[in-house]
Design an enzyme around this catalytic site. Structure first.
Site, short mmCIF file in Angstrom:
data_model
loop_
_atom_site.label_atom_id
_atom_site.label_comp_id
_atom_site.label_asym_id
_atom_site.label_seq_id
_atom_site.Cartn_x
_atom_site.Cartn_y
_atom_site.Cartn_z
N GLU A 98 0.84 -1.19 0.00
CA GLU A 98 0.00 0.00 0.00
C GLU A 98 0.88 1.25 0.00
O GLU A 98 1.99 1.22 0.52
CB GLU A 98 -0.91 -0.04 1.23
N ASP A 99 0.35 2.32 -0.57
CA ASP A 99 1.11 3.57 -0.62
C ASP A 99 1.16 4.27 0.73
O ASP A 99 2.21 4.72 1.17
CB ASP A 99 0.59 4.50 -1.71
N ASP A 102 -3.38 5.74 6.33
CA ASP A 102 -3.97 6.99 6.79
C ASP A 102 -4.88 6.67 7.98
O ASP A 102 -4.40 6.52 9.10
CB ASP A 102 -4.72 7.64 5.62
N PHE A 151 -1.93 16.92 3.18
CA PHE A 151 -2.44 16.21 2.02
C PHE A 151 -1.28 15.99 1.06
O PHE A 151 -0.73 16.95 0.52
CB PHE A 151 -3.57 16.99 1.35
N ARG A 164 -0.47 11.64 -9.47
CA ARG A 164 0.11 10.31 -9.20
C ARG A 164 1.47 10.15 -9.88
O ARG A 164 2.32 9.42 -9.41
CB ARG A 164 -0.81 9.20 -9.71
#
Length: 180
Positions: A98-99, A102, A151, A164
């Site tokens: 996963e990136d 959060d 963000f 991206r």
């Protein structure tokens, strides 16, 4: 696009070095085991591509698409599987790629979902960890960087499907997403 970035947090070179370290550790830990990497679309793609190049043992890959955000910047808390695995994972060692962690809601749901498919193990490799936003406890075995509560975009991370393709990770200027 670059004008929308407040600050670069991690350069392309810093990311590459961290991913190389992670790949080495994964290779050591899974040596002799049947490893399958499960990338979480879409944000994990650049990270997973780089990570696979740094894993020095045989491994397979698959992808899942899940959503808890939609087009919002805040999680809805409801996780939906949009694309499931193409391969069976029973008796395999699964590494979710996963990136960013959060809220933790999506990864907690995904891990529980995969554990129900009877793999030998399920662990998580994540490039970024944003602990200030955590709503669900989740254990990440392989972690790149802790990040502040901004963000972030780039290297797979997006805002409304944009940014991206940036080769670095940066903080998106607040006026870009607050005024949309």
């Amino acid at each position: 696009m670059i004008n929308d970035i407040e600050k670069v947090l991690f350069t392309e070179e810093e990311i590459a070095e961290k991913v190389k370290e992670m790949g080495k550790k994964i290779s050591e830990d899974y040596n002799g085991k049947d490893l399958i990497l499960v990338g979480v679309l879409k944000g994990s793609v650049p990270f997973m591509a780089e990570l696979m190049k740094r894993i020095e043992i045989p491994c397979n890959m698959d992808f899942m698409a899940v959503s808890s955000y939609g087009s919002s910047t805040e999680t809805s808390g409801v996780v939906r599987i949009i694309k499931d695995l193409d391969f069976e994972i029973e008796n395999k060692h699964v590494l979710i790629v996963e990136d960013i962690v959060d809220s933790g809601i999506t990864l907690r749901y995904l891990k529980k979902y995969l554990v129900a498919k009877n793999p030998s193990s399920v662990e998580i490799a994540c490039l970024l960890n944003k602990p200030d936003r955590r709503q669900a406890e989740i254990s990440v075995k392989y972690l790149g960087f802790d990040v502040p509560n901004y963000f972030l975009v780039g290297y797979g991370l997006d805002y409304a499907e944009r940014y991206r393709n940036l080769p670095f990770i940066g903080i998106l200027k607040e006026n870009v997403y607050k005024n949309k």
